[in-house]
Write an enzyme that holds these catalytic residues in place. Structure first.
Site, PDB file in Angstrom:
ATOM      1  N   SER A 199      28.011  48.793 104.903  1.00 60.63           N
ATOM      2  CA  SER A 199      28.380  47.944 103.960  1.00 60.63           C
ATOM      3  C   SER A 199      27.245  47.641 103.076  1.00 60.63           C
ATOM      4  CB  SER A 199      28.873  46.201 103.991  1.00 60.63           C
ATOM      5  OG  SER A 199      28.536  45.638 105.007  1.00 60.63           O
ATOM      6  N   GLN A 203      22.762  47.810 107.324  1.00 61.41           N
ATOM      7  CA  GLN A 203      22.788  47.847 108.587  1.00 61.41           C
ATOM      8  C   GLN A 203      23.458  49.323 109.121  1.00 61.41           C
ATOM      9  OE1 GLN A 203      26.009  48.130 111.042  1.00 61.41           O
ATOM     10  NE2 GLN A 203      26.168  45.934 111.709  1.00 61.41           N
ATOM     11  N   SER A 261      26.943  51.567 113.616  1.00 58.50           N
ATOM     12  CA  SER A 261      28.641  52.149 114.176  1.00 58.50           C
ATOM     13  C   SER A 261      28.055  53.857 113.799  1.00 58.50           C
ATOM     14  CB  SER A 261      29.745  51.387 113.480  1.00 58.50           C
ATOM     15  OG  SER A 261      29.828  49.629 113.559  1.00 58.50           O
ATOM     16  N   GLU A 284      39.623  42.268 120.476  1.00 56.17           N
ATOM     17  CA  GLU A 284      39.797  42.552 121.895  1.00 56.17           C
ATOM     18  C   GLU A 284      39.029  42.340 122.265  1.00 56.17           C
ATOM     19  OE1 GLU A 284      41.298  44.557 119.337  1.00 56.17           O
ATOM     20  OE2 GLU A 284      43.729  43.410 119.767  1.00 56.17           O
ATOM     21  N   GLU A 302      24.596  38.118 114.000  1.00 59.94           N
ATOM     22  CA  GLU A 302      25.427  37.807 113.228  1.00 59.94           C
ATOM     23  C   GLU A 302      27.255  37.578 113.035  1.00 59.94           C
ATOM     24  OE1 GLU A 302      27.946  42.054 113.360  1.00 59.94           O
ATOM     25  OE2 GLU A 302      28.854  42.181 111.825  1.00 59.94           O
TER      26      GLU A 302
END
Lengths: 395, 368
Positions: A149, A114, A117, A365, A232
């Site tokens: 990953s 994926q 990010s 958060e 996810e």
């Protein structure tokens, strides 16, 4: 054709087992036959590994296959493909894309990763800067991704990239399927706090992706990505976890087996965490029952938060419990593991690896904000990026 | 037997439709008869209990007899339904002797297993809401304590509302009418305004012995186990009210030209509390289901629920006071009623620490 019920699924599974006896059938051949019989993921459409049956009936098939000792598709190894790529392709892919990708994905012949990010866009994922520029029938992609990953094992990637910098950040993103063997894709190991390189950095330099590998309309990649991310986070809750099935298990065993390590302080902390782990297990079980009953609750968003904190506290306690042994570490050699393994290796590893549990897949958060706003209905924070073109945002 | 082995049957942690109907009935009754201003007013009166509320709850809805089989005059329901009633009572902190009489005393009498004798007669009275009985043990007791039919003991919860005391003595359990000669009930000034406490004095009283010592001890233990297990549902309801009201308040209250609920520092605290409340629900449902089904896992399920839910209720009430700001400190706002109930509940039927010791024993995680 009407969707089969539990009895129908059981019958079909037995027919599959009779036609392809696991003992005398190769693993991949069996998995392909299972896919073609519609017993891979029963809630998927006919022809794509499913039978349009209720998702809650999958355990019927799984139980029959487990009893017959049939091979499985190693869901942990292909978790990103199963949990993220597949539902997104199903939801937004063309018929050609579904036919091309879903079968090898499910069988495990093709591993997925994926590419979301970026160094500058983690929690604020929509701030991503990887560019995709149209050139004839292709898109040319340049940028850098991180925390990928399985990138070193993957054949394909789901990728989001910016296709229009002149509109606000959520609107100028498109969603692609990237061939990891294409020229310009470079995968570099990213060594972590544990010493191993479970993740990667991926550098994309002039990578050409044909437009036929776009998922969803140009500029609507954010909406597509929401499907991926939602899947996810709901991937939890499939099966029952036994008591002491999580990280509390090894600590409780050490406590029972090694009385010389016991102190009063550790006892109080252990009991607190044992109770919390048991309650988290029950909360997961309740969520599972809600899903089976067709009343999914918002509890799923909370489970990741709970497990992240618990894993960190339990593994921290474990290092202290082990005393002198806790001062040691199994091995700092850089490794490239095939699987993400939170519970493997020793207490020190678990302690360090679990630090990632509150960061990966959404930081705690950010998840707390999501719970506060979407579950509790609290007002959102004032935002200053909504109506500003991406190119004009400060970075 | 240790509880370490996984019970075979998965507990049912959801609510049935019938349970939701019961909840709706209780909630609507409490909304009519036990709104916050009237609860506050009542706590300052001589009669903290509203007899009409109790009549409507106990007989109108039939809540008092939920645990009692139909042939003994009850509703023949289970702890799962009683737990739902307690969630709603926790949500409204209404003064009602439900937990003490309809759960603990009722469960104790049922566990005596003598439906034809005086215990059965008393059970029928409790189930129909004609009588209120309380177990004469300190409210903090988590397991059987042997008293005597002479002397003083307490603090006993809801003694002032009781018609009958169940007194565990060395020779067995005695049923003593509160108006019998020699019985004294001295109200105490309690931290929790909504569950009155009293000292009970017994001076040469004569009651009815209901069972021998061994049967009585086991029955009292069972009554207290059910009390602790279902107290978790009261704590859940209480915590839910605190969270809901805090969310409502912080959405409406503006400071710094924003609703204060839009500040991340507050949002994260409420989101954390939400997570604790959904976890408390799983723990409380698990305890209620274990009690209802007679699961061998019951002692562990109850200990886990109490060890967890006590903390959540107190945390929720403390957050409620703090995030309401100044108004949370006033007598007019009901937040204090919830804080007082939550803190008292944390001691009732054994503290969280007591229940963690039970977990340690059952799971073979001994102290050094």
């Amino acid at each position: 054709m009407t969707a089969p019920d539990a009895a129908g699924l059981r019958r079909r599974t037995r027919e599959l087992l009779a036609a392809h006896p696991p003992a005398s059938t190769g693993r991949t051949d069996f998995l392909k036959a299972r896919f073609d019989a519609g017993l891979a993921w029963v809630h998927y459409p006919v022809g794509l590994g499913g039978l349009d049956a209720p998702r809650s009936l999958q355990p019927v098939v799984d139980a029959e296959l487990a009893a017959a000792d049939a091979p499985d598709n190693d869901p942990r190894r292909i978790g990103i493909g199963l949990g993220m790529a597949a539902p997104t392709i199903l939801g937004f892919g063309t018929d050609e894309q579904k036919q091309r990708f879903l079968r090898p994905l499910w069988v495990g012949e093709e591993v997925w990763c994926q590419l979301f990010s970026e160094p500058g866009a983690g929690s604020d994922l929509a701030a991503l800067g990887t560019r995709a520029v149209r050139d004839g029938e292709d898109w040319v992609v340049d940028g850098q991704k991180v925390w990928t990953s399985s990138a070193h094992l993957a054949r394909w990637a789901i990728l989001i990239a910016r296709t229009d910098p002149d509109v606000p950040k959520h609107r100028g993103i498109s969603y692609f399927i990237c061939d990891m063997t294409d020229p310009g894709v470079e995968v570099r190991p990213l060594r972590q706090i544990t010493g191993e390189a479970e993740f990667n950095e991926v550098f994309l330099t002039g990578v050409r992706i044909p437009d036929s590998r776009r998922l969803g309309p140009v500029g609507e990649g954010w909406k597509v990505a929401q499907t991926t991310l939602m899947n996810e986070r709901v991937s939890i809750g499939g099966s029952r976890i036994p008591r002491e099935g999580g990280m509390i298990g090894p600590v409780a065993r050490t406590w029972r087996e090694r009385p010389e390590l016991r102190t009063h302080d550790l006892h109080q902390r252990l009991l607190n965490l044992w109770v919390e782990a048991e309650v988290a297990r029950l909360t997961g079980e309740r969520l599972r029952q809600q899903l089976v009953a067709g009343q999914p609750g918002p509890e799923g968003s909370g489970m990741k938060l709970a497990f992240a904190r618990l894993n960190q506290e339990i593994s921290g306690l474990e290092v202290e419990l082990l005393g002198d042994e806790g001062l040691l570490y199994s091995d700092w050699t850089m490794r490239r593991p095939e699987l993400v393994d939170f519970t493997g290796r020793d207490a020190g590893y678990r302690y360090l690896r679990s630090k990632g549990n509150s960061i990966e897949g959404g930081t705690s958060e950010v998840l707390l904000n999501i719970v506060a706003e979407r579950v509790l209905g609290l007002p959102s924070e004032p935002r200053n990026d909504k109506d500003v073109a991406w190119k004009d945002l400060s970075r | 037997m240790t509880a370490q082995t996984e019970p075979g049957r998965a507990p049912d942690l959801l609510y049935s439709e019938a349970e939701e109907d019961l909840r709706a009935a209780v909630r609507s009754l409490l909304a009519d008869r036990a709104d916050a201003p009237s609860v506050i007013a009542r706590t300052e009166s001589d009669t903290p209990y509203d007899p009409q509320l109790w009549k409507a709850l106990a007989t109108g809805i039939g809540a008092a007899g939920l645990l009692v089989p139909e042939e003994l005059g009850g509703q023949g329901a289970t702890h799962r339904e009683a737990a739902v009633v307690l969630e709603e009572l926790g949500r409204s902190v209404a003064p009602a002797p439900y937990l003490t009489s309809s759960v603990v005393a009722t469960e104790t009498l049922l566990a005596l297993g003598a439906p034809d004798g005086p215990a059965g007669e008393l059970l029928a009275g409790l189930a129909e809401g004609r009588k209120v009985a309380v177990l004469a043990v300190p409210f903090s007791a988590a397991s059987s304590v042997t008293g005597s039919v002479d002397g003083a003991l307490g603090p006993v919860a809801d003694a002032a509302a009781a018609d009958v005391l169940l007194v565990p003595a060395a020779d067995g359990l005695h049923a003593v009418a509160t108006d019998a000669p020699g019985v004294g009930i001295e109200p105490l000034v309690a931290l929790d305004l909504t569950r009155p406490l009293a000292t009970v004095t017994l001076d040469g009283v004569s009651g009815t012995r209901l069972a021998d010592a061994e049967t009585s001890r086991r029955a009292v233990d069972r009554g207290l186990l059910a009390g602790a297990g279902l107290l978790a549902s009261e704590q859940l309801g209480l915590a839910e009210w605190c969270l809901t009201e805090t969310v409502r308040h912080t959405r409406e209250r503006h400071q710094f030209n924003r609703p204060i609920g839009s500040f991340q520092a507050l949002k994260h605290r409420m989101a954390q509390l939400w997570l604790e409340v959904v976890s408390a629900r799983a723990a409380a449902r698990n305890a209620a289901d274990a009690l209802a089904t007679g699961s061998p896992d019951t002692p562990l399920a109850v200990a886990v629920a109490q060890a967890y839910c006590s903390k959540v209720a107190v945390h929720a009430a403390e957050e409620c006071v703090q995030l309401h700001g100044g108004i949370g400190m006033t007598w007019e706002h009901p937040a204090h009623l919830y804080l007082k109930r939550a803190k008292a509940d944390a001691t009732a039927y054994g503290t969280a620490g007591r229940h963690r010791e039970t977990v340690a024993a059952l799971m073979e995680l001994p102290a050094p």
